[in-house]
Design an enzyme around this catalytic site. Structure first.
Site, PDB file in Angstrom:
ATOM      1  N   HIS A 143       0.959  -1.089   0.025  1.00  0.00           N
ATOM      2  CA  HIS A 143      -0.066   0.043   0.206  1.00  0.00           C
ATOM      3  C   HIS A 143       1.016   1.297   0.049  1.00  0.00           C
ATOM      4  O   HIS A 143       2.050   1.268   0.435  1.00  0.00           O
ATOM      5  CB  HIS A 143      -0.890   0.004   1.308  1.00  0.00           C
ATOM      6  CG  HIS A 143      -1.821   1.101   1.329  1.00  0.00           C
ATOM      7  ND1 HIS A 143      -1.426   2.248   1.557  1.00  0.00           N
ATOM      8  CD2 HIS A 143      -3.398   0.826   0.907  1.00  0.00           C
ATOM      9  CE1 HIS A 143      -2.905   3.210   1.752  1.00  0.00           C
ATOM     10  NE2 HIS A 143      -3.822   2.123   1.348  1.00  0.00           N
ATOM     11  N   ASP A 226       2.636  -4.593   8.014  1.00  0.00           N
ATOM     12  CA  ASP A 226       1.394  -3.838   7.763  1.00  0.00           C
ATOM     13  C   ASP A 226       0.096  -4.894   7.697  1.00  0.00           C
ATOM     14  O   ASP A 226      -0.106  -5.642   7.213  1.00  0.00           O
ATOM     15  CB  ASP A 226       1.346  -3.208   6.214  1.00  0.00           C
ATOM     16  CG  ASP A 226       0.013  -2.490   5.986  1.00  0.00           C
ATOM     17  OD1 ASP A 226      -0.762  -2.434   6.810  1.00  0.00           O
ATOM     18  OD2 ASP A 226       0.051  -1.959   4.976  1.00  0.00           O
ATOM     19  N   GLN A 229      -5.005  -5.300   6.814  1.00  0.00           N
ATOM     20  CA  GLN A 229      -6.058  -6.213   6.077  1.00  0.00           C
ATOM     21  C   GLN A 229      -5.731  -7.734   6.846  1.00  0.00           C
ATOM     22  O   GLN A 229      -6.588  -8.525   6.379  1.00  0.00           O
ATOM     23  CB  GLN A 229      -5.843  -6.452   4.580  1.00  0.00           C
ATOM     24  CG  GLN A 229      -5.745  -4.979   3.754  1.00  0.00           C
ATOM     25  CD  GLN A 229      -7.435  -4.618   3.981  1.00  0.00           C
ATOM     26  OE1 GLN A 229      -8.251  -5.514   4.069  1.00  0.00           O
ATOM     27  NE2 GLN A 229      -7.457  -3.331   3.644  1.00  0.00           N
ATOM     28  N   LYS A 252     -11.135  -0.157   9.903  1.00  0.00           N
ATOM     29  CA  LYS A 252     -11.255  -1.470   8.972  1.00  0.00           C
ATOM     30  C   LYS A 252     -11.894  -2.595   9.822  1.00  0.00           C
ATOM     31  O   LYS A 252     -11.868  -3.987   9.405  1.00  0.00           O
ATOM     32  CB  LYS A 252     -10.093  -1.829   8.330  1.00  0.00           C
ATOM     33  CG  LYS A 252      -9.557  -0.702   7.378  1.00  0.00           C
ATOM     34  CD  LYS A 252      -7.965  -1.252   6.543  1.00  0.00           C
ATOM     35  CE  LYS A 252      -7.743  -0.129   5.929  1.00  0.00           C
ATOM     36  NZ  LYS A 252      -8.435   0.428   4.526  1.00  0.00           N
ATOM     37  N   CYS A 393      -4.636   2.048  -3.826  1.00  0.00           N
ATOM     38  CA  CYS A 393      -3.410   2.750  -3.310  1.00  0.00           C
ATOM     39  C   CYS A 393      -2.215   1.853  -3.489  1.00  0.00           C
ATOM     40  O   CYS A 393      -1.419   1.525  -2.482  1.00  0.00           O
ATOM     41  CB  CYS A 393      -3.542   3.285  -1.758  1.00  0.00           C
ATOM     42  SG  CYS A 393      -4.528   4.668  -1.397  1.00  0.00           S
TER      43      CYS A 393
END
Length: 439
Positions: A143, A226, A229, A252, A393
């Site tokens: 991202h 990261d 998700q 999220k 992104c």
């Protein structure tokens, strides 16, 4: 005698009743749609954009409203009851998050304004540990939030470092670990790679990456994950992952915007300089200089995102209340496989990411032969189906895949197979319309 005969029947009925919810359809194990008013009214869209932002359950909204109306105050500063109560709720949210990610201590759990803030904090503070010629390794599927801060470090950080890019495997669906191993050298000081891709839906093997780092990188190399998700969709154990830092965002995973997580190994966070300066992050300030607060306060300058952090904590409570992350993950794996199966059957559709549905999260980024994905998304919107269209992104990934944009349908706990069916039906109708017009 009648009671003796009825007892086994009653026992069998109770067992069957307990089992029925598991066999009554894919949506049965969770059945949480009623908790999300925005998607359950007659005019509600079929919401398939949760990878960008999830919906919030009534529970979280009500708890945040209750805080604002009954407890609102600044934290850590006041001697009065409101401030004490607000501080207790704020720090309770940190404790919930500590348990949720199985962090070894609450001292390593820092509230930020989001994952973007967390990654910028790391890029800025880690810059002091880098020297000319050092290397930063990213993947082509990152991202932008896990790309731009490192490029800014390279361009404006006062040190000449090199960014190296790990490719995807031959299928183009996940990370190429063999390529990663060739990139890592004794000059590698940072490896920052996504856990689950927001476009491909693949999940990286953090232990394999950690092992490559340990075998080949500089002893001081740090591994950043990261988790935007992954944290909303699966159990996360930062100790088991063997990473050094982990970042994620609340919005999220049923929580509010404006708050996120930075977890780091305590010895590493202790070694870093503060990112922002001001109130709260200090120990003592004189006209000659300042000393800084202990972790995690050292990285939480100024009035923090109080109500958002509290809401983040209540979002964790909610996810735990519906069965916990193992159950969420199990449900979403089934729903994601169903989405992949149904979408794969649509003529002209190409899905990006792993071809094995078992290796995917509950999202599909796709293109359609001869039709721009922005048109697809716009026409689906007119049919009350909300999907994403664009580069998500992840422009370097789209360049790597030799496509400018994709559409993306992403599911969460409140979606079910009926949503998928309706989406696919409307997609077919949209494709048929464009074909009939010769567009």
């Amino acid at each position: 005698m009648r009671k003796l005969l009825l007892a086994p029947l009653l026992c069998s009925f109770m067992l069957l009743s307990a089992f029925l919810p598991l066999v009554g359809g894919l949506h049965a194990p969770l059945s949480v749609r009623q908790d999300f008013p925005l998607i359950t009214s007659p005019a509600s869209p079929i919401y398939l954009d949760s990878s960008a932002t999830s919906q919030k359950p009534t529970f979280v909204v009500d708890k945040m409203r209750e805080y604002e109306l009954t407890t609102n105050s600044n934290v850590h500063r006041g001697a009065h009851k409101l401030s004490r109560d607000a501080t207790d709720m704020y720090e309770a949210a940190r404790d919930k998050l500590t348990t949720f990610i199985n962090a070894p201590s609450r001292r390593g759990v820092v509230f930020t304004s989001g994952a973007t803030h967390s990654l910028n904090l790391l890029a800025k503070t880690l810059a002091t540990n880098l020297e000319d010629g050092d290397e930063i390794i990213l993947s082509v599927m990152e991202h932008h939030s896990n790309i731009v801060p490192w490029q800014m470090l390279r361009d404006f950080g006062g040190v000449s470092v090199k960014i190296k890019w790990c490719n995807l495997d031959e299928e183009g669906g996940s990370l190429d670990y063999e390529h990663l191993a060739t990139l890592v050298t004794p000059r590698t000081k940072v490896i920052s790679i996504v856990h689950t891709s927001n476009t491909l839906g693949c999940t990286t093997d953090t232990k394999k990456i950690a092992r490559i780092k340990a075998e080949r990188a500089h002893p001081d190399c740090v591994y950043v994950v990261d988790g935007c998700q992954s944290l909303p969709h699966m159990p996360v154990d930062v100790q088991d992952m063997e990473c050094d830092f982990y970042v994620a965002s609340s919005h999220k995973m049923c929580g509010p915007t404006g708050v996120g997580l930075l977890w780091g190994r305590e010895e590493l966070l202790d070694s870093l300089n503060p990112f922002f300066g001001g109130g709260e992050m200090i120990d003592e300030v004189t006209t000659e200089g300042s000393t800084y607060a202990a972790l995690p306060g050292k990285f939480e300058a100024g009035t923090p995102c109080i109500s958002q952090a509290i809401g983040f904590g209540f979002a964790i409570d909610y996810l735990n209340s519906i069965g916990g992350m193992a159950k969420v993950h199990e449900y979403e794996k089934k729903l994601g496989s169903y989405l992949h199966e149904k979408l794969s059957a649509v003529e002209g559709v190409k899905i990006y990411g792993p071809s094995d549905p078992g290796e995917r999260s509950a999202l599909c980024a796709f293109s359609v032969d001869g039709i721009h994905v922005s048109d697809i998304a716009s026409f689906l919107d007119m049919e009350n189906v909300a999907v994403r269209a664009g580069h998500h992104c992840t422009q370097p990934l789209h360049t790597y895949l030799e496509i400018s944009h994709t559409a993306r349908a992403s599911c969460y706990v409140y979606n079910d197979e009926n949503d998928v069916d309706e989406f696919v039906n409307k997609l077919r109708e949209t494709i048929d319309f464009f074909k009939s017009t010769g567009a």
